[in-house]
Design an enzyme around this catalytic site. Sequence first.
Site, PDB file in Angstrom:
ATOM      1  CE  LYS A  49      69.966  36.432  48.963  1.00  0.00           C
ATOM      2  NZ  LYS A  49      70.775  35.304  49.582  1.00  0.00           N
ATOM      3  CD  GLN A  93      71.154  34.388  53.089  1.00  0.00           C
ATOM      4  OE1 GLN A  93      70.374  34.535  52.249  1.00  0.00           O
ATOM      5  NE2 GLN A  93      72.751  34.715  52.942  1.00  0.00           N
ATOM      6  CG  ASP A 116      71.601  30.407  46.549  1.00  0.00           C
ATOM      7  OD1 ASP A 116      71.714  31.527  46.050  1.00  0.00           O
ATOM      8  OD2 ASP A 116      71.382  30.168  47.747  1.00  0.00           O
TER       9      ASP A 116
END
Length: 276
Positions: A49, A93, A116
Amino acid sequence: MAKIIDGKLISAQIKDELKEKVAKEHIKATLAVIQVGNDPASCVYVGNKKKACEYIGIGSRSYELPEETTEEELLDLVDRLNADDEIKGILVQLPLPKTIDEKKVINRISPDKDVDGFHPQSVGRLCIGEDGFVSCTPAGIIELLKRSGIPIEGRECTVIGRSNIVGKPMALLLLANNGTVTVCHSRTKDLKEICKRADILVVAVGKPKMITSEYIKEGAVVIDVGIHRTESGKLCGDVDYEDVLPHVSAITPVPGGVGPMTIAMLMVNCVKAAGF
Ligand code: NDP
């Protein structure tokens, strides 16, 4: 001959488009990436990422916290990042250590920085057809279908799996694109029969090679979300690729299908979070 949908190529195209947009429109954005503990898979995902941010020309700020981090400490950090104007997107995460309530942390992220797309407000927006952040994996699948010239409208679309991050948003997106959608899960009866009706079958069941040709209508499009490592160290999906291939009109391989799209769509969400 089945079309092999090349997620690597399509994700590279998307990242190149974003890179150009970021440079041309002087987009300034920084993504905050929080990782708690050092799960090896999470380390790889976080590293990828950050690399993607660098590639498209946006900043990333890393927070690598020890396994013993408390829920309160993590929530405090999220609060600080919510208030930090330089940070446009916040990514935590998953999975988090068991001592931390994931839902509480996700709900604490400002909906404006929820790149997200997991915050209840983002999910609610998707549900009622309002613009917002969409969960990256299902958003990537829609992009794969569109860029491969596969129509969704009016077609029988079946999703196996109803998780909050894949199955449910996938079903909502297919519906938003005018598909006729069926969602299957572990309590579904006659799974094979239902799957055999699908023009587009999205498999997010989390079981290696579970879906064989017995589940497939001749000429169907099969999207394999699963990712597993076999004992021999090779990657495979939830679909038995070799068995299914002669029966489909198009299919995503594992690796190189859905996987690369997730990060590309995260970058789309970061640029969007910067207001573009
Ligand atoms: P979950 O384990 O959260 O969900 C699995 C779903 O499959 C559940 O809804 C479950 O039903 C259903 N299911 C389980 N067994 C059966 C069965 N025998 N018949 C029918 N349905 C069943 O997984 P995720 O949605 O998080 O992920 C799915 C897969 O996708 C995994 O392999 C994961 O690794 C992969 N993945 C890949 C990503 C990528 O970027 N490529 C990103 C995210 C996930 P129930 O709800 O009833 O329990």
